[in-house]
Design an enzyme around this catalytic site. Structure first.
Site, PDB file in Angstrom:
ATOM      1  N   GLY A   1      46.932 113.975  30.977  1.00  0.00           N
ATOM      2  CA  GLY A   1      47.745 114.203  32.159  1.00  0.00           C
ATOM      3  C   GLY A   1      48.701 113.054  32.382  1.00  0.00           C
TER       4      GLY A   1
ATOM      5  N   GLU B   1      44.722 105.912  50.057  1.00  0.00           N
ATOM      6  CA  GLU B   1      45.183 107.295  49.942  1.00  0.00           C
ATOM      7  C   GLU B   1      45.014 108.060  51.253  1.00  0.00           C
ATOM      8  OE1 GLU B   1      43.959 107.830  45.206  1.00  0.00           O
ATOM      9  OE2 GLU B   1      42.702 108.646  46.799  1.00  0.00           O
TER      10      GLU B   1
ATOM     11  N   GLU C   1      65.434 112.882  59.510  1.00  0.00           N
ATOM     12  CA  GLU C   1      64.992 111.688  60.234  1.00  0.00           C
ATOM     13  C   GLU C   1      63.536 111.317  59.940  1.00  0.00           C
ATOM     14  OE1 GLU C   1      66.881 109.661  61.736  1.00  0.00           O
ATOM     15  OE2 GLU C   1      68.667 110.921  61.609  1.00  0.00           O
TER      16      GLU C   1
ATOM     17  N   SER D   1      69.269  98.069  61.116  1.00  0.00           N
ATOM     18  CA  SER D   1      69.989  97.600  62.305  1.00  0.00           C
ATOM     19  C   SER D   1      69.043  96.857  63.250  1.00  0.00           C
ATOM     20  CB  SER D   1      70.610  98.781  63.042  1.00  0.00           C
ATOM     21  OG  SER D   1      69.589  99.566  63.661  1.00  0.00           O
TER      22      SER D   1
ATOM     23  N   GLY E   1      51.535 107.660  35.953  1.00  0.00           N
ATOM     24  CA  GLY E   1      51.613 107.551  34.501  1.00  0.00           C
ATOM     25  C   GLY E   1      53.023 107.550  33.950  1.00  0.00           C
TER      26      GLY E   1
ATOM     27  N   HIS F   1      39.761 104.533  37.119  1.00  0.00           N
ATOM     28  CA  HIS F   1      39.359 104.622  38.529  1.00  0.00           C
ATOM     29  C   HIS F   1      37.841 104.553  38.558  1.00  0.00           C
ATOM     30  CE1 HIS F   1      39.218 105.569  42.690  1.00  0.00           C
ATOM     31  NE2 HIS F   1      39.096 106.880  42.606  1.00  0.00           N
TER      32      HIS F   1
ATOM     33  N   ASP G   1      41.084 102.075  47.046  1.00  0.00           N
ATOM     34  CA  ASP G   1      41.964 103.135  46.576  1.00  0.00           C
ATOM     35  C   ASP G   1      41.818 104.383  47.446  1.00  0.00           C
ATOM     36  OD1 ASP G   1      43.754 104.073  44.221  1.00  0.00           O
ATOM     37  OD2 ASP G   1      42.238 105.634  44.343  1.00  0.00           O
TER      38      ASP G   1
ATOM     39  N   SER H   1      47.370 121.128  27.461  1.00  0.00           N
ATOM     40  CA  SER H   1      47.915 119.850  26.998  1.00  0.00           C
ATOM     41  C   SER H   1      47.871 119.675  25.489  1.00  0.00           C
ATOM     42  CB  SER H   1      47.142 118.699  27.652  1.00  0.00           C
ATOM     43  OG  SER H   1      47.272 118.733  29.048  1.00  0.00           O
TER      44      SER H   1
END
Length: 358
Positions: A30, A199, A231, A256, A138, A112, A195, A57
């Site tokens: 991935g 998130e 906005e 500003s 990645g 992870h 982590d 994949s």
């Protein structure tokens, strides 16, 4: 409170030659998997990619010139196995394809710490267990490597059976280009918990909830959804880019004085003591394993709530208005689709001024 000192490692601290003669199996292809595999290959390492033979994949990895094998075959042939599959799928794939191939002297790696920290995966004794976690998607790991640079990463050692697990992990980090930018030392627990908290409370959950709340407030007050989108969502990138370049100080220097004063005086009214208390509760749920158990249970029961939440969020007015506006922007996904002749619409959406209309 004393701030702990964190060690940082760079190219001069890593010996890429430690990968020589060793086979690296990258399990998954991935976002991270494709970057790790290609970067390692171009660094001179012997790389295999472990995938399901019928997975989407497989052909992409073959087309990229990689040695692609079924997961179990790649794991059996490898000296270093890097797990780069989704958290909720990792345990099943580990048990079916990776665990049978592990033996003393091998290295099991992660990007992870979720599954090791929460004991979904418990590697056998005699196996080094380490982590290299690039701090970027990645595609950026890949593009920065190709540009002769790298992205920062974290390194952690859960088990040092060999006595040189850290050195080997740093060699891997050098192979994907991360020691060019710097690799910070951490632990599986610290990486996982920070982590997840980032998130949930800030980067994903906090930001998207804040965007929707601001957008809804303007629309409910009678302002056009298009202006509310610009906005509360579109211009967020401009602000984040400034912070990315030079922190909050540089962002405030660049905006500003009116915006800066509003930042100081109104921001704390949004992030109240009650919000901070909720953040502490979210962190406690992560630390206790409550969130992990909830997510694992959700995944194993078919992810019905997850899919319903995804559908609901994708149908929010901010997403529908945004899709039409982004079709006007050539760099966006909708803009690219429109340029390719796929018919993204740009007509103005009907105003919605009530919650029921959304």
């Amino acid at each position: 409170m004393t701030t702990p000192t964190v060690r940082a490692f760079y190219d001069s601290d890593a010996d890429r030659r430690r990968l020589n003669g060793r086979v690296i199996a990258v399990i998954g292809y991935g976002s991270q998997g494709h970057a790790h595999a290609l970067n390692l290959k171009e660094s001179g390492a012997k790389v295999m990619v472990g995938l399901r033979p019928d997975g989407a994949s497989w052909q992409r990895a073959v087309a990229a010139g990689l040695d692609v094998r079924p997961m179990a075959e790649a794991a059996a042939a490898a000296d270093i196995i890097m797990m780069l599959v989704p958290d909720q799928e990792a345990r099943a794939l580990y048990e079916s394809a990776v665990a049978p191939a592990l033996r003393p002297g091998k290295t099991l790696m992660f990007a992870h710490g979720f599954n090791v920290h929460f004991k979904e995966i418990v590697p056998p004794a005699g196996v080094d267990v380490s982590m290299i976690a690039p701090k970027s998607p990645g595609h950026l790991v890949r593009s920065e490597y190709e540009a002769g640079r790298g992205v920062p990463a974290l390194v952690a050692v859960h088990r040092d059976a060999s006595g040189h697990a850290l050195e080997d992990a740093l060699a891997y980090a050098a192979g994907i280009g991360c020691t060019r930018a710097g690799v910070l030392e951490t632990t599986f627990r610290e990486e996982t918990e920070t982590d997840l908290f980032g998130e949930q409370a800030v980067l994903c959950g906090g930001v998207t909830a804040l965007i929707k709340a601001g957008f809804d407030t303007l629309v409910d007050a009678g302002y056009s959804p298009e202006l509310a989108y610009f906005e509360c969502l579109h211009e967020l990138k401009l602000i984040v880019d400034l912070m990315y370049r030079g922190g909050m100080k540089f962002m405030r220097y660049s905006i500003s004085d009116t915006a800066e004063y509003g930042d100081y005086t109104r921001g704390p009214r949004i992030i109240t003591d009650e919000v901070r208390e909720e953040m502490v509760q979210i962190l406690a749920e992560i630390q206790s394993g409550s969130f992990a158990r909830e997510w694992i249970r959700e995944s194993r029961e078919g992810s019905k709530r997850f899919q319903a939440l995804r559908k609901s969020e994708n149908e929010h007015l901010v997403e529908r208005v945004g899709a039409k506006l982004r079709a006007m922007m050539p760099w966006s996904e909708e803009g690219k689709a429109r340029a390719a002749g796929k018919g993204a619409e740009t007509d103005r959406p009907a105003p919605a001024t009530t919650t029921a209309a959304r």
